[in-house]
Design a protein around this motif. Structure first.
Motif, PDB file in Angstrom:
ATOM      1  N   GLU A 106       0.833  -1.213   0.000  1.00 61.39           N
ATOM      2  CA  GLU A 106       0.000   0.000   0.000  1.00 61.39           C
ATOM      3  C   GLU A 106       0.864   1.258   0.000  1.00 61.39           C
ATOM      4  OE1 GLU A 106      -3.072   0.259  -0.867  1.00 61.39           O
ATOM      5  OE2 GLU A 106      -2.874  -1.922  -1.089  1.00 61.39           O
ATOM      6  N   ILE A 107       2.036   1.183   0.639  1.00 63.22           N
ATOM      7  CA  ILE A 107       2.932   2.350   0.635  1.00 63.22           C
ATOM      8  C   ILE A 107       3.495   2.553  -0.774  1.00 63.22           C
ATOM      9  CG2 ILE A 107       4.959   3.402   1.687  1.00 63.22           C
ATOM     10  CD1 ILE A 107       4.558   1.610   4.108  1.00 63.22           C
ATOM     11  N   PHE A 108       3.931   1.449  -1.401  1.00 68.50           N
ATOM     12  CA  PHE A 108       4.370   1.547  -2.802  1.00 68.50           C
ATOM     13  C   PHE A 108       3.269   2.193  -3.639  1.00 68.50           C
ATOM     14  CE2 PHE A 108       7.818  -1.808  -2.466  1.00 68.50           C
ATOM     15  CZ  PHE A 108       8.809  -1.013  -2.985  1.00 68.50           C
ATOM     16  N   GLU A 109       2.055   1.652  -3.482  1.00 70.57           N
ATOM     17  CA  GLU A 109       0.917   2.156  -4.260  1.00 70.57           C
ATOM     18  C   GLU A 109       0.782   3.669  -4.078  1.00 70.57           C
ATOM     19  OE1 GLU A 109      -1.098   0.018  -6.134  1.00 70.57           O
ATOM     20  OE2 GLU A 109      -2.087   1.796  -6.934  1.00 70.57           O
ATOM     21  N   SER A 110       0.978   4.102  -2.829  1.00 74.71           N
ATOM     22  CA  SER A 110       0.694   5.508  -2.511  1.00 74.71           C
ATOM     23  C   SER A 110       1.704   6.465  -3.125  1.00 74.71           C
ATOM     24  CB  SER A 110       0.677   5.699  -0.995  1.00 74.71           C
ATOM     25  OG  SER A 110       2.018   5.605  -0.498  1.00 74.71           O
ATOM     26  N   PHE A 111       2.935   5.982  -3.456  1.00 78.13           N
ATOM     27  CA  PHE A 111       3.808   6.961  -4.115  1.00 78.13           C
ATOM     28  C   PHE A 111       4.204   6.576  -5.524  1.00 78.13           C
ATOM     29  CE2 PHE A 111       7.512   4.546  -2.716  1.00 78.13           C
ATOM     30  CZ  PHE A 111       8.560   4.962  -3.500  1.00 78.13           C
ATOM     31  N   ILE A 112       4.169   5.283  -5.874  1.00 75.33           N
ATOM     32  CA  ILE A 112       4.522   4.955  -7.259  1.00 75.33           C
ATOM     33  C   ILE A 112       3.362   5.252  -8.190  1.00 75.33           C
ATOM     34  CG2 ILE A 112       5.215   3.094  -8.810  1.00 75.33           C
ATOM     35  CD1 ILE A 112       6.883   1.977  -6.562  1.00 75.33           C
ATOM     36  N   GLY A 113       2.126   5.042  -7.703  1.00 77.88           N
ATOM     37  CA  GLY A 113       0.964   5.385  -8.530  1.00 77.88           C
ATOM     38  C   GLY A 113       1.038   6.837  -9.008  1.00 77.88           C
ATOM     39  N   PRO A 114       1.108   7.794  -8.069  1.00 76.92           N
ATOM     40  CA  PRO A 114       1.209   9.214  -8.475  1.00 76.92           C
ATOM     41  C   PRO A 114       2.490   9.510  -9.274  1.00 76.92           C
ATOM     42  CG  PRO A 114       0.599   9.025  -6.157  1.00 76.92           C
ATOM     43  CD  PRO A 114       0.900   7.636  -6.624  1.00 76.92           C
ATOM     44  N   LEU A 115       3.588   8.804  -8.940  1.00 82.05           N
ATOM     45  CA  LEU A 115       4.856   9.052  -9.648  1.00 82.05           C
ATOM     46  C   LEU A 115       4.698   8.742 -11.143  1.00 82.05           C
ATOM     47  CD1 LEU A 115       7.686   9.938  -8.573  1.00 82.05           C
ATOM     48  CD2 LEU A 115       8.342   7.534  -8.599  1.00 82.05           C
TER      49      LEU A 115
ATOM     50  N   PHE B  84      11.041  -4.552 -17.880  1.00 81.88           N
ATOM     51  CA  PHE B  84      11.699  -5.388 -16.884  1.00 81.88           C
ATOM     52  C   PHE B  84      10.730  -5.602 -15.727  1.00 81.88           C
ATOM     53  CE2 PHE B  84      14.515  -5.642 -13.041  1.00 81.88           C
ATOM     54  CZ  PHE B  84      14.949  -6.938 -13.275  1.00 81.88           C
ATOM     55  N   ALA B  85      10.417  -6.855 -15.455  1.00 79.96           N
ATOM     56  CA  ALA B  85       9.457  -7.171 -14.394  1.00 79.96           C
ATOM     57  C   ALA B  85      10.136  -7.047 -13.045  1.00 79.96           C
ATOM     58  CB  ALA B  85       8.907  -8.574 -14.584  1.00 79.96           C
ATOM     59  N   GLY B  86      10.472  -5.811 -12.692  1.00 83.31           N
ATOM     60  CA  GLY B  86      11.089  -5.564 -11.388  1.00 83.31           C
ATOM     61  C   GLY B  86      10.430  -4.356 -10.784  1.00 83.31           C
ATOM     62  N   GLY B  87      10.332  -4.338  -9.498  1.00 85.11           N
ATOM     63  CA  GLY B  87       9.721  -3.184  -8.843  1.00 85.11           C
ATOM     64  C   GLY B  87       8.211  -3.287  -8.854  1.00 85.11           C
ATOM     65  N   TYR B  88       7.596  -2.389  -8.123  1.00 87.51           N
ATOM     66  CA  TYR B  88       6.157  -2.449  -7.885  1.00 87.51           C
ATOM     67  C   TYR B  88       5.384  -1.834  -9.047  1.00 87.51           C
ATOM     68  CZ  TYR B  88       1.648  -1.815  -5.688  1.00 87.51           C
ATOM     69  OH  TYR B  88       0.303  -1.851  -5.418  1.00 87.51           O
ATOM     70  N   VAL B  89       4.408  -2.550  -9.566  1.00 83.40           N
ATOM     71  CA  VAL B  89       3.527  -2.025 -10.618  1.00 83.40           C
ATOM     72  C   VAL B  89       2.185  -1.672  -9.970  1.00 83.40           C
ATOM     73  CG1 VAL B  89       2.301  -2.546 -12.759  1.00 83.40           C
ATOM     74  CG2 VAL B  89       4.652  -3.359 -12.432  1.00 83.40           C
ATOM     75  N   PRO B  90       1.837  -0.380  -9.989  1.00 77.88           N
ATOM     76  CA  PRO B  90       0.596   0.031  -9.325  1.00 77.88           C
ATOM     77  C   PRO B  90      -0.634  -0.678  -9.903  1.00 77.88           C
ATOM     78  CG  PRO B  90       1.938   1.942  -9.879  1.00 77.88           C
ATOM     79  CD  PRO B  90       2.568   0.763 -10.550  1.00 77.88           C
ATOM     80  N   ARG B  91      -1.675  -0.730  -9.066  1.00 75.44           N
ATOM     81  CA  ARG B  91      -2.926  -1.384  -9.444  1.00 75.44           C
ATOM     82  C   ARG B  91      -3.425  -0.859 -10.791  1.00 75.44           C
ATOM     83  NH1 ARG B  91      -5.028   0.047  -4.934  1.00 75.44           N
ATOM     84  NH2 ARG B  91      -4.112  -1.563  -3.617  1.00 75.44           N
ATOM     85  N   ALA B  92      -3.364   0.465 -10.970  1.00 76.02           N
ATOM     86  CA  ALA B  92      -3.912   1.064 -12.200  1.00 76.02           C
ATOM     87  C   ALA B  92      -3.237   0.469 -13.434  1.00 76.02           C
ATOM     88  CB  ALA B  92      -3.724   2.577 -12.174  1.00 76.02           C
TER      89      ALA B  92
END
Lengths: 241, 241
Positions: free
Chosen positions: A104-113, A164-172
């Motif tokens: 959820e923390i990833f989601e909260s900043f990678i999504g907007p990023l 590259f399938a690395g790092g968090y991919v947001p839900r969107a």
């Protein structure tokens, strides 16, 4: 677009730093003046464009006959961060040290990023295609799968993409993966600690592209074998040349 | 080893039929007389060596600078079948038509088929390496993953292997996959009706090789894209040349 430095590298590649409004970027091109296709190369989750592994990939790709561009998009690399982004990164560090769940923390900043980065990349694309010696079609090749998905869905000039399938991919982006229809090369590190394998396989399965290829190799996040760099260029050759 | 026919093909490949005792085989070689590495190419679950897709792969590979050999091993292709094998094939057809589970029937005839095929392949390997113009190391490239696993485990002269994740892999080979340690290219058709995807991914996971690469593409059993043939040769080039 203003070029602020230029250097000729020993592999016959010209490396130029540029600024485009507030966007700092780097452009790698072959010395030859014949028009070449353009490859946008982004690093995972907003790492700086100067990150050595990205620079090595960019130089190799340029030497193979491509113009390769990378930028620090809004909120990425050395660009100023919002208080919310600083907070999210602090929360992330604390949660990781405490061994707490971080999705959820990833989601909260990678999504907007991702949302903030896309307009900078499209602005850069517009400017780059004005340059002499750069010719469509355009490819995306990047550690940052989430940005690549968003760009592939919103930017019709992108004709092929390597993720590259690395790092968090947001839900969107997981949800819009089915709308990606360009030829795709999807790179997976089979034992990537920070990147659940099943989630990556589900993402590959979800892409809408009729031509999509998964390459998986053993090892952790940064263990991708050298020959995948060559395979990645051959994939681009098939679709951009 | 007795050669019974020879023809020069338009792609600069020489195709020779041979017999070795009861074993009928085909050898494809480049016209050049410089020594080339040997690739053993087997078809899935005992289909004949004359099967057009195998022949096309063999000719392409030979044109890339390899000696390529295929045989009808005991119980395979046009070789006589035991009553038990005929029975198992009949049972399989009936079970498939009736929509019944077929794993145990596959097990009952593919298991023994692999065991019977291996000695013929090793005998052929001995004879081929006596020929002028054929030089180690040896590669295996085949639709028949089960045979490839058995050969890679029992035959130290095999230095690299390309497997196609199609068809039934007997329990014995799934269990010994961890003993395969040579560099591996594992090809998977993502939507292969007859080949459960998870079982193929588990098999890839089980291989003991430090260097193993999975290539997955959408589509059914025979939908492998042409560029995988080229990638397969480049994999062999890395390890046999």
């Amino acid at each position: 677009m203003r070029f602020t430095s230029e250097q000729r590298l020993d592999d016959g590649v010209v490396e130029r730093e540029f600024t485009l409004g507030e966007i700092p970027g780097t452009l790698w091109t072959p010395e030859s003046t014949a028009p070449v296709p353009l490859v946008l190369m982004a690093h995972n989750n907003g790492l700086p464009k100067a990150e050595p592994r990205l620079v090595a990939r960019a130089r190799y790709t340029a030497a193979r006959g491509y113009a390769v561009a990378s930028i620090d998009a809004a909120g990425c690399g050395d660009r100023p961060r919002s208080a919310a982004e600083e907070q999210a990164r602090a929360d992330l560090g604390r949660a990781m040290r405490a061994g707490e769940p971080v999705d959820e923390i990833f989601e909260s900043f990678i999504g907007p990023l991702v949302e903030k980065a896309v307009p900078d990349w499209r602005t850069t694309l517009d400017a780059l295609l004005e340059l002499p010696g750069i010719d469509g079609p355009v490819g995306y090749s990047g550690g940052w799968a989430a940005l690549g998905i968003r760009l592939a869905v919103t930017e019709p000039r992108i004709a092929a993409a390597g993720f590259f399938a690395g790092g968090y991919v947001p839900r969107a982006q997981r949800e819009e993966a089915g709308r990606v229809t360009v030829p795709l090369l999807f790179l997976l590190q089979w034992d990537d600690e920070g990147n659940p394998r099943q989630r990556a396989l589900d993402l590959f399965d979800a892409f809408g592209s009729k031509e999509k290829t998964l390459h998986a190799n053993p090892g952790g996040h940064i263990g991708t074998p050298w020959f995948e760099l060559e395979d990645g260029c051959r994939f681009l050759d098939r679709h951009l040349k």
